[in-house]
Design a protein around this motif. Structure first.
Motif, PDB file in Angstrom:
ATOM      1  N   PRO A  10      12.188   2.424  11.027  1.00  0.00           N
ATOM      2  CA  PRO A  10      13.576   2.899  11.059  1.00  0.00           C
ATOM      3  C   PRO A  10      13.733   4.205  11.838  1.00  0.00           C
ATOM      4  O   PRO A  10      14.815   4.494  12.349  1.00  0.00           O
ATOM      5  CB  PRO A  10      13.916   3.100   9.572  1.00  0.00           C
ATOM      6  N   ILE A  11      12.649   4.961  11.941  1.00  0.00           N
ATOM      7  CA  ILE A  11      12.756   6.268  12.607  1.00  0.00           C
ATOM      8  C   ILE A  11      12.686   6.131  14.134  1.00  0.00           C
ATOM      9  O   ILE A  11      13.205   6.962  14.867  1.00  0.00           O
ATOM     10  CB  ILE A  11      11.642   7.225  12.098  1.00  0.00           C
ATOM     11  N   CYS A  12      12.016   5.091  14.638  1.00  0.00           N
ATOM     12  CA  CYS A  12      11.938   4.837  16.086  1.00  0.00           C
ATOM     13  C   CYS A  12      13.305   4.347  16.548  1.00  0.00           C
ATOM     14  O   CYS A  12      13.684   3.209  16.262  1.00  0.00           O
ATOM     15  CB  CYS A  12      10.926   3.717  16.344  1.00  0.00           C
ATOM     16  N   TYR A  13      14.046   5.156  17.246  1.00  0.00           N
ATOM     17  CA  TYR A  13      15.427   4.743  17.514  1.00  0.00           C
ATOM     18  C   TYR A  13      15.826   4.750  18.990  1.00  0.00           C
ATOM     19  O   TYR A  13      16.931   4.329  19.333  1.00  0.00           O
ATOM     20  CB  TYR A  13      16.402   5.643  16.737  1.00  0.00           C
ATOM     21  N   GLU A  43       0.817  -1.213   0.000  1.00  0.00           N
ATOM     22  CA  GLU A  43       0.000   0.000   0.000  1.00  0.00           C
ATOM     23  C   GLU A  43       0.855   1.270   0.000  1.00  0.00           C
ATOM     24  O   GLU A  43       0.583   2.232  -0.726  1.00  0.00           O
ATOM     25  CB  GLU A  43      -0.926  -0.018   1.221  1.00  0.00           C
ATOM     26  N   ASN A  44       1.924   1.273   0.803  1.00  0.00           N
ATOM     27  CA  ASN A  44       2.765   2.480   0.877  1.00  0.00           C
ATOM     28  C   ASN A  44       3.452   2.769  -0.451  1.00  0.00           C
ATOM     29  O   ASN A  44       3.623   3.925  -0.836  1.00  0.00           O
ATOM     30  CB  ASN A  44       3.810   2.323   1.983  1.00  0.00           C
ATOM     31  N   CYS A  45       3.817   1.711  -1.168  1.00  0.00           N
ATOM     32  CA  CYS A  45       4.515   1.901  -2.448  1.00  0.00           C
ATOM     33  C   CYS A  45       3.599   2.558  -3.478  1.00  0.00           C
ATOM     34  O   CYS A  45       4.060   3.298  -4.342  1.00  0.00           O
ATOM     35  CB  CYS A  45       5.017   0.569  -2.987  1.00  0.00           C
ATOM     36  N   ARG A  46       2.309   2.289  -3.383  1.00  0.00           N
ATOM     37  CA  ARG A  46       1.378   2.879  -4.350  1.00  0.00           C
ATOM     38  C   ARG A  46       1.372   4.401  -4.238  1.00  0.00           C
ATOM     39  O   ARG A  46       1.121   5.098  -5.191  1.00  0.00           O
ATOM     40  CB  ARG A  46      -0.046   2.356  -4.110  1.00  0.00           C
ATOM     41  N   ARG A  47       1.610   4.916  -3.045  1.00  0.00           N
ATOM     42  CA  ARG A  47       1.584   6.377  -2.895  1.00  0.00           C
ATOM     43  C   ARG A  47       2.992   6.978  -2.801  1.00  0.00           C
ATOM     44  O   ARG A  47       3.154   8.167  -2.529  1.00  0.00           O
ATOM     45  CB  ARG A  47       0.737   6.795  -1.689  1.00  0.00           C
ATOM     46  N   CYS A  48       4.006   6.167  -3.042  1.00  0.00           N
ATOM     47  CA  CYS A  48       5.392   6.657  -2.929  1.00  0.00           C
ATOM     48  C   CYS A  48       5.743   7.526  -4.138  1.00  0.00           C
ATOM     49  O   CYS A  48       5.679   7.069  -5.279  1.00  0.00           O
ATOM     50  CB  CYS A  48       6.347   5.471  -2.837  1.00  0.00           C
ATOM     51  N   CYS A  54       8.627  10.453   9.046  1.00  0.00           N
ATOM     52  CA  CYS A  54       8.129   9.237   8.389  1.00  0.00           C
ATOM     53  C   CYS A  54       8.450   9.281   6.895  1.00  0.00           C
ATOM     54  O   CYS A  54       8.153  10.253   6.210  1.00  0.00           O
ATOM     55  CB  CYS A  54       6.622   9.114   8.594  1.00  0.00           C
ATOM     56  N   VAL A  55       9.076   8.210   6.408  1.00  0.00           N
ATOM     57  CA  VAL A  55       9.456   8.170   4.990  1.00  0.00           C
ATOM     58  C   VAL A  55       8.534   7.248   4.190  1.00  0.00           C
ATOM     59  O   VAL A  55       8.857   6.871   3.069  1.00  0.00           O
ATOM     60  CB  VAL A  55      10.934   7.749   4.813  1.00  0.00           C
ATOM     61  N   ASN A  56       7.401   6.880   4.784  1.00  0.00           N
ATOM     62  CA  ASN A  56       6.416   6.062   4.078  1.00  0.00           C
ATOM     63  C   ASN A  56       7.005   4.727   3.612  1.00  0.00           C
ATOM     64  O   ASN A  56       6.673   4.230   2.543  1.00  0.00           O
ATOM     65  CB  ASN A  56       5.851   6.862   2.877  1.00  0.00           C
ATOM     66  N   CYS A  57       7.890   4.156   4.429  1.00  0.00           N
ATOM     67  CA  CYS A  57       8.521   2.895   4.011  1.00  0.00           C
ATOM     68  C   CYS A  57       7.592   1.703   4.200  1.00  0.00           C
ATOM     69  O   CYS A  57       7.827   0.631   3.654  1.00  0.00           O
ATOM     70  CB  CYS A  57       9.813   2.661   4.784  1.00  0.00           C
ATOM     71  N   GLY A  58       6.538   1.877   5.008  1.00  0.00           N
ATOM     72  CA  GLY A  58       5.538   0.818   5.158  1.00  0.00           C
ATOM     73  C   GLY A  58       5.932  -0.319   6.084  1.00  0.00           C
ATOM     74  O   GLY A  58       5.169  -1.268   6.272  1.00  0.00           O
ATOM     75  N   GLN A  59       7.112  -0.240   6.688  1.00  0.00           N
ATOM     76  CA  GLN A  59       7.575  -1.361   7.519  1.00  0.00           C
ATOM     77  C   GLN A  59       6.639  -1.590   8.709  1.00  0.00           C
ATOM     78  O   GLN A  59       6.372  -2.726   9.089  1.00  0.00           O
ATOM     79  CB  GLN A  59       9.003  -1.102   8.016  1.00  0.00           C
ATOM     80  N   CYS A  60       6.116  -0.501   9.309  1.00  0.00           N
ATOM     81  CA  CYS A  60       5.237  -0.639  10.478  1.00  0.00           C
ATOM     82  C   CYS A  60       3.961  -1.388  10.106  1.00  0.00           C
ATOM     83  O   CYS A  60       3.526  -2.298  10.807  1.00  0.00           O
ATOM     84  CB  CYS A  60       4.901   0.735  11.056  1.00  0.00           C
TER      85      CYS A  60
END
Ligand code: SF4
Ligand code: SF4
Ligand code: SF4
Length: 404
Positions: free
Chosen positions: A303-306, A188-193, A342-348
């Protein structure tokens, strides 16, 4: 120099023969190791040859780089997290990283948070128009393409089509919108990337603009990238040629088309949420998060939660322990902590067992913030993170309101 463009291919015949687009990326990674510009290469390879299961690999032996040749569209390893978590943020090792735009952007956000040492990295950016969830992709190949997934040797996503190549050399193509309407297609995230060319990396490599040539189109995006490419040419690892204006124009047009498609998808994804009243939105998200089982998957994948000492842990007293679903402060705190970057990577969203549309929510909030602060996460290493760099003026600005 920065901004230069070239068509490149490997001088090594074995790599050239094996690679779809001339093997320039493989040759460059090999050069990075053999020239000792880096200690290791971080890339992705198919686990045991299974192209539906890709794993990040740290390579120190140049002859093994070829194992990472070729694109794997049905996997989306968490490169930035891997670099930060398992490779000590490259603080004690020089690494060449093959990365998609979302990986490179997350790396840059982590550099800004002093979690990764950029000086020790060469970022080899790879163009990307989307990745597919592996289980869904296999089902789609069975049900929509009528083929055995193990017969697929390549996927291609371009101009609204998904094209696959089979072992017997034949190709099949389907309309991506139609597939995605049916629940197949990209994550889903890739569709809006809307970042397909990783210009935030040191070099950006892809096939757009190669116009049928067995070559890779490379844009030099930093002085480090320029130095790297020049040395690789001098050492004879790659051969290059200047692209003509038609090639540059084709690449630009293809990128613009994909960006347009992604922005349309963003509108579609966000319209439903933006159309609600504040109360409706609150109730909608309360309903979504009522399914949360507090597994911490989203936190651990992002990746942003560090933070090493996370305020969401049970013993920190911020969120009452032992409750499922957790108090609403649990998702609220996580969202607020990451939404500026948030870089919209969709990992979450990929890991959430409750299938909560986390990436959609957090990226939408990020776009709202981006509009206010004119901040695009991961696009420029020199731009400060908005919520870590609040000016007095911003604190008192009229009309600044972020709503869930
Ligand atoms: S979010 Fe963008 S860069 Fe990342 S895998 Fe999806 S399409 Fe590629
Ligand atoms: S919040 Fe989700 S989509 Fe955004 S950076 Fe973190 S994992 Fe990626
Ligand atoms: S991954 Fe999903 S279920 Fe797990 S803590 Fe995050 S929101 Fe809750």
């Amino acid at each position: 120099m920065k901004g230069d463009m070239c068509l490149a291919w490997s001088s090594d015949e074995q790599i050239f023969k094996r690679a779809e687009y001339g093997g320039a990326v493989t040759a460059l990674l090999k050069f990075a190791l053999e020239s000792r510009m880096v200690d290791a290469v971080l890339a992705v390879k198919a686990r045991d040859g299974n192209r539906y299961d890709g794993v990040p690999v740290l390579i120190t032996e140049p002859e093994k780089v070829i194992e990472t040749a070729g694109s794997l569209h049905c996997v989306s390893p968490n490169i930035a997290r891997c670099l930060k978590e398992y490779l000590n943020g490259a603080f004690d090792m020089k690494i060449a990283v093959a990365c998609k735009p979302c990986d490179a952007r997350a790396i840059i956000e982590l550099v800004k948070r002093t979690q990764i040492e950029k000086e020790n990295l060469i970022l080899i950016g790879l163009n990307c128009t989307g990745t597919l969830p592996s289980a869904t992709a296999k089902r789609m190949f069975h049900e929509e393409f009528g083929i055995d997934p193990s017969d697929v040797i390549r996927e291609d996503i371009e101009e609204g089509k998904l094209t696959i190549r089979l072992k017997d050399g034949t190709e099949k193509e389907k309309d991506l919108d139609e597939l995605e309407e049916k629940g197949y297609g990209r994550r889903e995230n890739c569709r809006r990337c809307d970042v397909n060319i990783p210009v935030m990396a040191d070099i950006a490599c892809g096939k757009w603009g190669t116009n049928g040539r067995k070559a890779t189109f490379i844009e030099v995006c930093s002085e480090k990238g320029s130095d790297f490419i020049e040395k690789a040419i001098e050492a004879g690892y790659i051969k290059v040629e200047k692209p003509d204006s038609a090639a540059i124009e084709t690449r630009k047009r293809k990128d613009e088309e994909e960006v347009k498609r992604a922005r349309k998808q963003q509108e579609k994804d966000f319209a439903f949420l933006r159309g609600m009243s504040t109360e409706e939105k609150f109730n909608y998200w309360l309903g979504q998060f009522s399914r949360c089982i507090k597994c911490y998957g989203c936190r651990d994948a992002c990746p942003i939660c560090y933070c090493k000492d996370c305020t969401l842990e049970a013993d920190r007293g911020t969120v009452p322990p032992g409750e499922i679903p957790p108090d609403i402060m649990f998702p609220m705190i996580r969202i607020v902590h990451v939404m500026d970057s948030c870089v919209n990577c969709g990992q979450c969203q990929d890991v959430c067992p409750a299938e909560i549309p986390l990436s959609r929510l957090i990226f939408m909030l990020n776009r709202e913030l981006g509009g206010i602060f004119k901040y695009e996460p991961g696009m420029d290493i020199n731009t400060p993170i908005p919520l870590k760099s609040v000016t007095d003026k911003e604190l008192t600005m009229a009309g600044v309101e972020i709503q869930f």
